[in-house]
Write an enzyme that holds these catalytic residues in place. Structure first.
Site, short mmCIF file in Angstrom:
data_model
loop_
_atom_site.label_atom_id
_atom_site.label_comp_id
_atom_site.label_asym_id
_atom_site.label_seq_id
_atom_site.Cartn_x
_atom_site.Cartn_y
_atom_site.Cartn_z
N GLU A 64 0.81 -1.22 0.00
CA GLU A 64 0.00 0.00 0.00
C GLU A 64 0.84 1.27 0.00
OE1 GLU A 64 -0.55 -2.65 1.89
OE2 GLU A 64 -2.67 -3.22 1.76
N PHE A 120 -11.35 -7.47 14.17
CA PHE A 120 -10.30 -7.93 13.26
C PHE A 120 -9.98 -6.84 12.23
CE2 PHE A 120 -9.14 -10.20 9.25
CZ PHE A 120 -7.86 -10.58 9.67
N GLN A 121 -8.73 -6.55 12.09
CA GLN A 121 -8.23 -5.52 11.15
C GLN A 121 -8.84 -4.15 11.40
OE1 GLN A 121 -8.36 -7.24 7.12
NE2 GLN A 121 -6.26 -7.88 7.49
N LYS A 170 -17.51 -0.92 6.43
CA LYS A 170 -18.04 -1.86 5.44
C LYS A 170 -19.57 -1.78 5.33
CE LYS A 170 -17.42 -6.58 3.86
NZ LYS A 170 -16.73 -7.86 4.09
N MET A 226 24.32 8.71 1.21
CA MET A 226 24.22 10.02 1.87
C MET A 226 24.55 9.90 3.36
SD MET A 226 23.87 13.14 1.39
CE MET A 226 22.91 13.84 0.07
#
Ligand SMILES: Cc1ncc(C[n+]2csc(CCOP(=O)(O)OP(=O)(O)O)c2C)c(N)n1
Length: 634
Positions: free
Chosen positions: A106, A168-169, A218, A533
């Site tokens: 993502e 959940f999640q 949802k 760097m």
């Protein structure tokens, strides 16, 4: 339930003050402290008359897709999961009108959307699932906020009755993303959805652009209501700046005409505002020297005689000395970032300052100004031109001969330069060759590190929206997905990602995305086998104690490209540099070019952290010199 016993804020979050200015208001000491205003009660949905869709009942998922189509969205970068399934189902039925790029992480989706947004000026759109899908977006959102990039990120959320239940999640996405978004919403009523989408795009693209999150439970995507697309946005307390105050503009123009040693200091705000044409006209009309920031590169053609090159930590001698000796500094869409100013109290010490910025909280934040103009950079620059034509009687551009003689002297005495070695490829030579082979016309993205600075110094950008990099947050992993996003938006245009062997590995899985999407992206890996760097700073400021900067176990980038069904090529000697680059640029699709370069080359000139621009170091110290003492690093 969160640890403090509270639940996630209920109701649709109603924008009253954007997250960024709410934060600035809280942080800037002398300003009145304003708490970010957030309504906890759902607002009455605005059912705009929409003849086209009147009476049509749809589930939330379809309303979302229809709303995105109304906003002109043609590409979504995303990754599906449980909480966003209804929307993905609906998306499958809209594939003829909207494409979806399936990333492999993502973070890549947000950076790809940033590349799409920055290269086009449109809003980039991201869609992910709840919990880890959303939290994986945080780096990208923070990056977009720092670089003022317009993004709308739709995150799935657990159903409303489970919010606060450790479901959940589940993650408190509104809470987590509040400090790294311009604004964010949790939609709890499907009747709010179309209005929220309309507002989110408006907030993302107007004023100082930035990322907006829409957290979408949802059950809201399953609930049905009639679709009513609002024709306008009603946000009484959100007033993005437009034109500047005419009186302030008159004062600024008078200063610009009268100044003996003026300089225009130009940032990414000019690119965002599509203000380059007005900037060019003003610089030529008043014969003004121009120095762009890292984010402002391309806002003014780098080959133009009035361009001094980039200023700041790795900027040109002429730009840094010019600013240090100027009697007038006109900052346009730039924010006096510490990498630009060096030691703030010694930045432009002799200059009066005019500051044009769309974000009022940027003015007087780091530097007290003579004239502050809150406004859109393009509109303000156009107002300035109008004011010059109407109110000022100029014979021609002021010659400022002495000032130009000094500036030209600095430019010719101290151009960017590097040792041209015959035994090994110099990283700067790769960028020069890339410029030659692409005619300076490619869209170039970079990651973060030495390679980023060498591109900024040696590519020579001609146009705005040609240079995409992570300037504010400095996010390794940005460059490659950003290139994929830019290539999706510009099929047929050469897109090159210049990256480091460290940075490329941060989002390397997006090779699968690039191959699947058949985008023409060339990845040039400046392979110095180091986190270069950081190594440079350890060399200069930590007595060459190299601590965890060696990339001893690098993958074979050529074989890895092949494993992803892409083309891999390598150059190890100066003689191979041009033919390999040429072959790579001519090969369609994803090509990874592994450039084995001088390992311990450093970026010069350099203003050491905490020093003033006048203390810039032009060349590497002699090998025999004593190691500098470790210093307090900003
Ligand atoms: C996500 C992230 N982690 C750490 C850093 C700190 N950092 C800045 S530059 C750099 C080294 C980058 O190495 P590489 O990509 O190989 O580029 P080079 O400097 O060698 O050109 C690091 C680790 C960062 N900018 N971003």
């Amino acid at each position: 339930m969160r640890p403090d016993g509270s639940k996630t804020a209920g109701g649709t979050v109603v924008p009253m003050k954007d997250n960024r200015s709410a934060r600035a208001a809280t942080e800037a000491a002398p300003r009145p402290v304003e708490a970010p205003a957030r309504a906890t009660e759902p607002q009455a949905p605005q059912h705009a008359a929409d003849a086209e869709a009147a009476g049509l009942e749809m589930r939330g998922a379809k309303i979302l897709i229809e709303s995105l189509l109304r906003e002109g969205v043609d590409t979504i970068f995303g990754y599906p999961g449980g909480a966003i399934l209804h929307v993905y189902d609906e998306l499958a039925h809209a594939r003829d009108r909207m494409s979806h790029v399936l990333v492999r992480h993502e973070q890549g989706a947000v950076h790809a959307a940033e590349g799409y947004a920055r290269s086009t000026g449109k809003v980039g759109v991201v869609m992910v699932t709840s919990g880890p899908g959303a939290t994986n977006c945080v780096t990208g959102l923070a990056n977009a906020l720092m670089d003022s990039t317009p993004i709308v990120c739709i995150t799935g959320q657990v159903p409303t009755h489970l919010i606060g239940n450790d479901a959940f999640q589940e993650a408190d996405v509104v809470g987590i993303t509040r400090p790294c978004t311009k604004y964010n919403y949790l939609v709890k009523d499907v009747r709010d959805l179309a209005r929220v989408v309309k507002e989110a795009f408006h907030i993302a693209r107007t004023g100082r652009p930035g990322p907006v999150v829409i957290d979408l439970p949802k059950d809201v995507t399953a609930a049905k209501t009639t679709f009513a697309w609002p024709e306008s946005v009603e946000l009484p307390s959100y007033r993005p700046a437009g034109k500047g105050d005419p009186e302030a503009i008159r004062r600024a123009v008078a200063l610009m005409v009268a100044a003996e040693r003026p300089i225009l200091y130009v940032g990414g705000g000019v690119v965002n505002a599509d203000g380059s044409a007005a900037l060019l006209a003003l610089a030529e009309r008043l014969n003004l020297p121009v120095t762009p920031t890292l984010m402002g590169l391309g806002a003014f053609p780098s080959a133009h005689p009035n361009c001094l090159g980039m200023l700041g930590m790795h900027g040109t001698y002429a730009a840094n000395m010019g600013v240090s000796n100027a009697d007038l500094l006109v900052a346009v869409g730039a924010r006096f970032d510490d990498r630009v100013t060096g030691r703030l109290k010694d930045f432009a010490p002799h200059a009066r300052v005019v500051h044009i910025d769309v974000d009022a909280s940027s003015i007087n934040k780091n530097r007290q100004v003579e004239v502050g103009i809150v406004g859109d950079a393009r509109l303000v620059l156009e107002q300035m031109l109008l004011c010059l034509n109407r109110d000022m009687r100029l014979e021609g551009p002021p010659p400022r001969e002495a000032w130009w003689a000094t500036l030209r002297g600095w430019s010719s005495q101290h151009p960017f330069r590097y040792r041209r070695r015959k035994d090994v490829i110099m990283p700067q030579a790769v960028i020069e060759e890339l410029h030659r082979l692409t005619g300076g016309d490619a869209i170039v993205t970079s990651d973060v590190g030495q390679h980023q600075m060498w591109v900024a110094q040696y590519y020579g950008f001609k146009r705005p929206r040609q240079w995409l990099n992570s300037g504010g947050l400095g996010t390794m992993g940005y460059g490659f997905p950003a290139a994929i996003g830019a290539a999706k938006a510009h099929p047929g245009r050469p897109v090159v990602c210049v990256t480091g062997d460290g940075s490329f590995q941060m989002c390397i899985q997006e090779m699968a995305t690039a191959v699947q999407e058949k985008v023409d992206v060339k990845v040039v890996v400046i392979n110095n086998n180091y986190l270069g760097m950081v190594r440079q700073w350890q060399e200069l400021f930590y007595s060459r104690t190299y601590s965890e900067v060696g990339m001893e176990w690098l993958p074979d980038f050529v074989k890895l490209a092949e494993a992803y069904h892409a083309k891999g090529l390598r150059a190890t000697t100066p003689a191979e540099l041009r033919p390999v680059l040429e072959q790579g640029l001519q090969t369609p699709g994803l090509v990874v070019l592994d450039m084995i370069v001088s390992q311990e080359e450093s970026v010069y000139p350099m203003v050491p952290a905490g020093a003033s621009l006048q203390e810039m170091v032009l060349e590497p110290p002699d090998d025999g010199s004593e190691d500098p003492e470790p210093r307090d690093l900003a």
